[in-house]
Design a protein around this motif. Sequence first.
Motif, PDB file in Angstrom:
ATOM      1  N   VAL A 223       1.289  -0.986  -0.228  1.00 23.99           N
ATOM      2  CA  VAL A 223       0.110  -0.360  -0.003  1.00 23.99           C
ATOM      3  C   VAL A 223       0.777   1.066   0.292  1.00 23.99           C
ATOM      4  CG1 VAL A 223      -0.428   0.020   2.133  1.00 23.99           C
ATOM      5  CG2 VAL A 223      -1.994   0.847   1.124  1.00 23.99           C
ATOM      6  N   VAL A 224       0.655   2.356  -0.797  1.00 24.40           N
ATOM      7  CA  VAL A 224       1.162   3.475  -0.766  1.00 24.40           C
ATOM      8  C   VAL A 224       0.235   4.511   0.271  1.00 24.40           C
ATOM      9  CG1 VAL A 224       2.374   5.141  -1.567  1.00 24.40           C
ATOM     10  CG2 VAL A 224       2.445   2.820  -2.191  1.00 24.40           C
ATOM     11  N   ILE A 225       0.689   5.320   1.048  1.00 25.55           N
ATOM     12  CA  ILE A 225      -0.185   6.106   1.034  1.00 25.55           C
ATOM     13  C   ILE A 225      -0.116   7.801   1.608  1.00 25.55           C
ATOM     14  CG2 ILE A 225      -1.138   7.228   3.315  1.00 25.55           C
ATOM     15  CD1 ILE A 225      -2.350   4.268   3.272  1.00 25.55           C
TER      16      ILE A 225
ATOM     17  N   ASP B   4      10.219  -3.775   5.222  1.00 24.30           N
ATOM     18  CA  ASP B   4       9.578  -3.418   4.161  1.00 24.30           C
ATOM     19  C   ASP B   4       8.335  -1.687   4.368  1.00 24.30           C
ATOM     20  OD1 ASP B   4       9.643  -5.835   3.370  1.00 24.30           O
ATOM     21  OD2 ASP B   4       8.554  -7.043   5.065  1.00 24.30           O
ATOM     22  N   VAL B   5       9.842  -0.680   4.616  1.00 20.91           N
ATOM     23  CA  VAL B   5       8.652   0.850   4.934  1.00 20.91           C
ATOM     24  C   VAL B   5       9.413   1.673   4.237  1.00 20.91           C
ATOM     25  CG1 VAL B   5       8.032   2.405   5.993  1.00 20.91           C
ATOM     26  CG2 VAL B   5       7.083  -0.230   7.150  1.00 20.91           C
TER      27      VAL B   5
ATOM     28  N   ASP C 293       4.640  -6.286   1.472  1.00 19.28           N
ATOM     29  CA  ASP C 293       4.446  -7.602   2.257  1.00 19.28           C
ATOM     30  C   ASP C 293       3.722  -7.726   3.598  1.00 19.28           C
ATOM     31  OD1 ASP C 293       4.640 -10.380   2.445  1.00 19.28           O
ATOM     32  OD2 ASP C 293       6.748 -10.028   3.507  1.00 19.28           O
ATOM     33  N   LEU C 294       2.544  -6.467   3.439  1.00 17.61           N
ATOM     34  CA  LEU C 294       1.550  -6.478   4.710  1.00 17.61           C
ATOM     35  C   LEU C 294       1.365  -7.934   5.575  1.00 17.61           C
ATOM     36  CD1 LEU C 294      -0.027  -3.244   3.530  1.00 17.61           C
ATOM     37  CD2 LEU C 294       1.524  -3.539   5.612  1.00 17.61           C
ATOM     38  N   GLN C 295       1.114  -8.426   6.494  1.00 17.51           N
ATOM     39  CA  GLN C 295       0.454  -9.299   7.259  1.00 17.51           C
ATOM     40  C   GLN C 295      -0.333  -9.001   8.571  1.00 17.51           C
ATOM     41  OE1 GLN C 295       1.596 -12.485   5.521  1.00 17.51           O
ATOM     42  NE2 GLN C 295       3.095 -11.072   4.631  1.00 17.51           N
ATOM     43  N   GLU C 296      -0.717  -9.453   8.594  1.00 16.48           N
ATOM     44  CA  GLU C 296      -2.156  -9.413   9.968  1.00 16.48           C
ATOM     45  C   GLU C 296      -1.594  -8.741  11.237  1.00 16.48           C
ATOM     46  OE1 GLU C 296      -5.771 -12.422  12.633  1.00 16.48           O
ATOM     47  OE2 GLU C 296      -4.162 -13.436  10.789  1.00 16.48           O
TER      48      GLU C 296
ATOM     49  N   THR D 289       0.765  16.047  12.795  1.00 20.74           N
ATOM     50  CA  THR D 289       0.772  14.301  12.561  1.00 20.74           C
ATOM     51  C   THR D 289      -0.817  14.090  11.925  1.00 20.74           C
ATOM     52  OG1 THR D 289      -0.464  13.573  14.573  1.00 20.74           O
ATOM     53  CG2 THR D 289       1.718  13.421  14.195  1.00 20.74           C
ATOM     54  N   GLU D 290      -1.127  12.711  11.334  1.00 14.03           N
ATOM     55  CA  GLU D 290      -2.341  12.630  10.378  1.00 14.03           C
ATOM     56  C   GLU D 290      -2.412  11.251  10.347  1.00 14.03           C
ATOM     57  OE1 GLU D 290      -4.368  12.299   6.185  1.00 14.03           O
ATOM     58  OE2 GLU D 290      -2.614  13.346   6.646  1.00 14.03           O
ATOM     59  N   TRP D 291      -3.512  10.732  11.128  1.00 17.78           N
ATOM     60  CA  TRP D 291      -2.812   9.715  11.383  1.00 17.78           C
ATOM     61  C   TRP D 291      -3.977   8.122  10.168  1.00 17.78           C
ATOM     62  CZ3 TRP D 291      -6.661   6.348  15.102  1.00 17.78           C
ATOM     63  CH2 TRP D 291      -8.370   6.923  15.325  1.00 17.78           C
ATOM     64  N   PHE D 292      -3.782   7.361  10.110  1.00 18.19           N
ATOM     65  CA  PHE D 292      -3.981   5.552   9.733  1.00 18.19           C
ATOM     66  C   PHE D 292      -4.447   4.587   9.784  1.00 18.19           C
ATOM     67  CE2 PHE D 292      -0.434   6.605   7.608  1.00 18.19           C
ATOM     68  CZ  PHE D 292      -0.046   5.563   7.684  1.00 18.19           C
ATOM     69  N   TYR D 293      -5.319   4.238   9.666  1.00 21.22           N
ATOM     70  CA  TYR D 293      -6.175   2.320  10.183  1.00 21.22           C
ATOM     71  C   TYR D 293      -5.180   1.857   9.314  1.00 21.22           C
ATOM     72  CZ  TYR D 293      -6.765  -0.983  13.342  1.00 21.22           C
ATOM     73  OH  TYR D 293      -7.009  -2.301  13.914  1.00 21.22           O
ATOM     74  N   ILE D 294      -5.037   0.699   9.301  1.00 18.12           N
ATOM     75  CA  ILE D 294      -4.915   0.015   8.188  1.00 18.12           C
ATOM     76  C   ILE D 294      -4.881  -1.584   8.676  1.00 18.12           C
ATOM     77  CG2 ILE D 294      -3.109  -1.819   6.849  1.00 18.12           C
ATOM     78  CD1 ILE D 294      -1.587   0.653   6.922  1.00 18.12           C
ATOM     79  N   THR D 295      -6.325  -1.952   7.866  1.00 17.47           N
ATOM     80  CA  THR D 295      -6.398  -3.508   8.602  1.00 17.47           C
ATOM     81  C   THR D 295      -6.528  -4.899   7.272  1.00 17.47           C
ATOM     82  OG1 THR D 295      -8.796  -2.983   9.296  1.00 17.47           O
ATOM     83  CG2 THR D 295      -8.390  -4.857   8.987  1.00 17.47           C
ATOM     84  N   ILE D 296      -5.674  -5.751   7.446  1.00 18.06           N
ATOM     85  CA  ILE D 296      -4.704  -6.727   6.553  1.00 18.06           C
ATOM     86  C   ILE D 296      -5.931  -7.541   6.643  1.00 18.06           C
ATOM     87  CG2 ILE D 296      -2.569  -8.249   6.224  1.00 18.06           C
ATOM     88  CD1 ILE D 296      -2.348  -5.085   6.329  1.00 18.06           C
ATOM     89  N   GLN D 297      -6.348  -8.379   5.261  1.00 18.20           N
ATOM     90  CA  GLN D 297      -7.260  -9.068   4.638  1.00 18.20           C
ATOM     91  C   GLN D 297      -7.356 -10.125   3.975  1.00 18.20           C
ATOM     92  OE1 GLN D 297     -11.091  -6.656   4.263  1.00 18.20           O
ATOM     93  NE2 GLN D 297     -11.531  -6.811   6.107  1.00 18.20           N
ATOM     94  N   SER D 298      -7.909 -10.904   3.897  1.00 17.76           N
ATOM     95  CA  SER D 298      -7.157 -11.567   2.660  1.00 17.76           C
ATOM     96  C   SER D 298      -8.146 -11.751   1.590  1.00 17.76           C
ATOM     97  CB  SER D 298      -7.530 -13.643   3.196  1.00 17.76           C
ATOM     98  OG  SER D 298      -9.063 -13.146   2.888  1.00 17.76           O
ATOM     99  N   ALA D 299      -9.052 -11.026   2.178  1.00 18.34           N
ATOM    100  CA  ALA D 299      -9.969 -10.498  -0.111  1.00 18.34           C
ATOM    101  C   ALA D 299     -10.328  -8.916   1.404  1.00 18.34           C
ATOM    102  CB  ALA D 299     -11.123 -10.886  -0.180  1.00 18.34           C
TER     103      ALA D 299
END
Length: 282
Positions: free
Chosen positions: A50-52, A90-91, A108-111, A131-141
């Motif tokens: 992902v690119v933010i 990986d960042v 290569d994001l993992q759970e 600052t500005e924040w963001f939340y990432i959820t890793i899902q199979s789909a």
Amino acid sequence: MYVDMMKIWRNETSQLFEMQTVMLKFLLVIFWFIAGGECRTVTVQTGGSVVIPCHYESKYTQHKKYCCYHYYGIYNFCSILAYANETKGDVSVIDHPDQSLFTVTMRDLQEQNTGTYWCAVEINGVIYDVTEWFYITIQSAPDVSVMSSSVTVDEGGNISVQCLYTSTFKNEHKQWCRYKDKRCYTVGRSDTSQNASVEISDDGIRYLTVVMSGLMKSDSGWYYCSVGHLQAHVQLTVTGKTHSIIKTTDVEVPFREWSLDIASEADTMEAPPLFRFSEAFS
């Protein structure tokens, strides 16, 4: 007896400390919401990237930028993953001062990478950093995603972007937004600049299709599909048209007499006429 009581006391003290720690984290997160913090929520496929994009004011061009992470969303305790123009693991964080933004790329994001992240501009310690924040959820789909996260087109051209969403989100509000100014467009047709327009259609099942036409260089930048509270980012680059200059030149070929003797008869051939040729310069 004394030893048993000490063990019980230690266990109770430990449990109390854990409860206080959890409560403190919870209160800090609630305080962040009350303070008006804005969060972007992104879903990424397991093993994906992902690119933010992270914008900042031009007055912070010379300041250090970084990305940090904390699972519980407590910025004061976050771990810095990388500073601008460096890669750690990986960042990668890349600063684009001409655009007043920097990008955070995670691969290569993992759970276990699920959690809260911050784009930050270093001012004078965590209390004063912007600052500005963001939340990432890793899902199979992923619940929301795009077919392509980067699109390039010539000025005056058109693009089509497909945003995918799962059935859970089919009734959610859907938009196409420009990240820089937070200008958003809903289903239908709207103007984006002097000559450009955007048309959004939703099949109501899985696809949100965005068509932008008559694009100008000023339309370049980061956009995102917004489905409910989730986002999927797309970078649009509009390049200048490539022009070919055609130069036509007249060239005079000197007269040359051609003769051919056949059966003691001389036939003189006519000189070739003037001709034209084109030189193409790109």
